[in-house]
Enzyme design. Sequence first.
Site, mmCIF file in Angstrom:
data_model
loop_
_atom_site.group_PDB
_atom_site.id
_atom_site.type_symbol
_atom_site.label_atom_id
_atom_site.label_comp_id
_atom_site.label_asym_id
_atom_site.label_seq_id
_atom_site.Cartn_x
_atom_site.Cartn_y
_atom_site.Cartn_z
ATOM 1 N N ARG A 11 0.830 -1.228 0.000
ATOM 2 C CA ARG A 11 0.000 0.000 0.000
ATOM 3 C C ARG A 11 0.856 1.265 0.000
ATOM 4 N NH1 ARG A 11 -3.481 -0.486 5.100
ATOM 5 N NH2 ARG A 11 -1.621 -1.554 5.802
ATOM 6 N N LEU A 13 1.112 3.655 -2.065
ATOM 7 C CA LEU A 13 0.425 4.898 -2.442
ATOM 8 C C LEU A 13 -0.397 5.429 -1.276
ATOM 9 C CD1 LEU A 13 -0.259 6.996 -4.594
ATOM 10 C CD2 LEU A 13 -2.213 5.591 -5.249
ATOM 11 N N LYS A 111 -20.764 3.691 -5.414
ATOM 12 C CA LYS A 111 -20.172 2.425 -5.835
ATOM 13 C C LYS A 111 -19.911 2.378 -7.333
ATOM 14 C CE LYS A 111 -21.946 -1.466 -4.573
ATOM 15 N NZ LYS A 111 -20.813 -2.355 -4.250
ATOM 16 N N ILE A 432 -25.577 1.473 16.862
ATOM 17 C CA ILE A 432 -25.524 0.459 15.795
ATOM 18 C C ILE A 432 -24.535 -0.651 16.125
ATOM 19 C CG2 ILE A 432 -25.166 0.147 13.302
ATOM 20 C CD1 ILE A 432 -27.658 1.806 14.131
ATOM 21 N N GLU A 485 -17.783 -3.678 20.159
ATOM 22 C CA GLU A 485 -16.976 -4.325 19.108
ATOM 23 C C GLU A 485 -15.482 -3.976 19.125
ATOM 24 O OE1 GLU A 485 -18.891 -3.910 15.229
ATOM 25 O OE2 GLU A 485 -20.877 -3.960 16.142
ATOM 26 N N HIS A 695 -21.039 10.489 9.988
ATOM 27 C CA HIS A 695 -19.894 10.886 9.171
ATOM 28 C C HIS A 695 -19.724 12.401 9.054
ATOM 29 C CE1 HIS A 695 -19.236 6.743 8.304
ATOM 30 N NE2 HIS A 695 -20.469 6.601 7.838
HETATM 31 N N1 GLN Z 1 -22.392 -3.199 13.759
HETATM 32 C C1 GLN Z 1 -21.538 -2.566 12.817
HETATM 33 C C2 GLN Z 1 -20.928 -1.318 13.445
HETATM 34 O O1 GLN Z 1 -21.556 -0.660 14.189
HETATM 35 C C3 GLN Z 1 -22.257 -2.165 11.550
HETATM 36 C C4 GLN Z 1 -21.318 -1.582 10.529
HETATM 37 C C5 GLN Z 1 -21.940 -1.147 9.234
HETATM 38 O O2 GLN Z 1 -23.056 -0.768 9.171
HETATM 39 N N2 GLN Z 1 -21.222 -1.179 8.167
HETATM 40 O O3 GLN Z 1 -19.817 -0.961 13.158
HETATM 41 ZN ZN ZN Z 2 -24.006 1.193 8.852
#
Ligand code: GLN
Ligand code: ZN
Length: 758
Positions: A11, A13, A111, A432, A485, A695
């Site tokens: 990687r 670049l 995409k 999430i 996570e 974001h």
């Molecule tokens: N559970 C994942 C997170 O919160 C979901 C990621 C995603 O939507 N791409 O990171």
């Molecule tokens: Zn997501």
Amino acid sequence: MHGMPRIGEGRSLKKALERFWAGRIPAEELQRTAAEIRHLNWKAMADAGIDFVPSNDFSLYDHVLDAAVMVGAIPERFRTEAGPIDLDRYFAMARGGAIDGHSAAPFELTKWFDTNYHHLVPEIEASTPFVPDTSKLRGEHTEAAALGIVTTPVLVGPLTLLLRSTGSSNRYALGRLDALVDAYGQVLAELHREGVPWVRLDEPVLVEDRDAKEVQALRNAYRQLAERSDRPSLVVSTYFGSVGSALPILADLPVEAVGLDFCRGAEQLGLLQSAGGLGDKVLMAGVVDGRNVWANDLDASLALLDQLADVAAEVVVSTSCSLMHVPVSLRAESNLSDEVLPWLAFAEEKLAELATLAKGFGLGRVVVAEELDTNRMVRRARLRSPRVVDATVRQRVAGLGNSDPRRSTRSEVRAAAQQVRLSLPPLPTTTIGSFPQTADLRSARAAWQTNHIDDVAYHASLCAEVDRVVRIQEEVGLDVLVHGEPERDDMVRYFADQLAGFVLPVEGWVQSYGSRCVRPPVLVGDVSRPRAMTVEWARYAQSGTSKPVKGMLTGPVTMLRWSFVRDDQTESETAVQLALAIRDELVDLQSAGIAIIQVDEPGLREGLPLRTAERADYLAWATRAFRVVTEPANSETQVHTHMCYAQLGDIMDALGELDVDVVSLEAARSGMALAADLKAADYQGGVGPGVYDVHTPGIPTIASIEVLLRRAVEALGSDRVWVNPDCGLKTRQYDQVVPALEHMVAAARKLRAELETD
Ligand code: GLN
Ligand code: ZN
């Protein structure tokens, strides 16, 4: 061939770009790295004996942006009197930045067809001027010439550029084609003056559904280009599928060569035969797969090439598309077994395959007899390998038959049972799944991976992180917690690493966009789950709180879409195997007392076939695979899913087919338009439309969240709306995440209080 990976070995670049953006290296050093990558690629191709060595396949950020710059389609906010676009403006178009003292928003990302690469969306409006700038094209051609290599510049074609731009949704879009083609004509003339013999124009939009007007526009465009006497010879190339009914039109274009993808568009052989062939045109035959990592079946490719020889004046052996979609080289792979290594081919190995095929095809199979023998042996070994076939898995899949797995109770019954168990307030708040991956966490992982700390120490640091994440969520006052996570660096790789049937290349990086790369796992064999993967973390987090903790799984379709898939069975078969493995995990989470389980499927919408005619079939097997996972969930177990996109139009029905209790979706950037769409489609289940965009930098205010939340409640009713951000928080910083979540909880409480007084 179409092009090489441009991220460089190791990687290089990416690293140079990020250093340059951080102000740590000057532009010259970035350009030096870029030139090195180009030189190595050109040398590798020339050494392999490639005749049509591409140039301009390299990009500092994105080849679609490069095409927009080439025709001078520069939006007002980036334009300058000073002539061509400099590096700062180029990167500002890609990433946003300050231009002449004002901050300018970047192009949108989207995409690139059905790949996992994302391109920038050029802004071509009714009044966008086209001012050709061939400096990059000529520069790279000259650079290669200095190495003694005559290259074929490759460009995104005019129709594809237009239909991939913002203007594509506007009525005037095709109206701009004439002017755009005029600019392309000037580009071709300049290249001709430089002595460039061939130019390739890529028109992959032809593998999608195109209406009669668009096909006619293509015809006119290429007639206009071909008419010029001051132009190089032209290849018009398509990839990622079959051009279908457009084949006779393509075959008829007044150009010298046509490129077709026979890996994803095998039916094109038959189409060519019935269309009477390509006449005196050259066929660039894409027989080496640029989208997958399997070693070529040389016998099959040679047989195909022989058949193609009858439908074109000359056949050039080619890749199916750019090799930017596969990793650079197997040379760097230290952890792949000697058994698996010869099954695979990354970009460099694919060059060798092209060379072998060209020799075998041109000079006869005897010339490459040894290569063919080895290839046959490897393929036979792979077929028989215990890594590939697992009888137990096959039996389990067969046991499912054609059944339609569904949870045994209806959603209303489940909702009531879950409410008894969970006693959640109206408008429950949650996230999430992921919490920020802090610098400490990253360095602990790096230390563990390089054996600088042991399992016990690494485990302790993860536990400490889970403790912290749980505490933060309790302090913020969320209703449904997550463990955060911390143990996952990648939601697909984390599971692939623990499932049988995958191998994980350590240096298998592929560009996702700009400097961002991913390392897709490779599905080599039947999938199963030797042992529980996430239960310990969910249980640990749950032991530290009285609030419910949501278990977090990645769904089978996303596992499939973000991996390199098998070429010896259909994707739907692989999806069922993945589903059974993840189902085992769901059952274990349920037995461990986890009351809420989320199965993420951000890849489901992405996997949608390019042709609308193929979508229903895809959605049927994809949603079935999902239900294979969730079928064993009891009424009292609440199943969530998450997808990160607001455009649900194409898959609204499929959403219902997932039969989940709660779905969380991206909704903030479109101002909650999604809620009305869900209502219009009569979607019945629980919905967590994101109330702020993770974001967007900065902290969302209570008021801004409240506005979106009110819209959601108005459209969907207060009894089934959940309150959550748009997506996971792993790329964010704690100093923004905590206040943002506090504001989210405050907004939810405010609306709840109103509901009580009503
Ligand atoms: N559970 C994942 C997170 O919160 C979901 C990621 C995603 O939507 N791409 O990171
Ligand atoms: Zn997501």
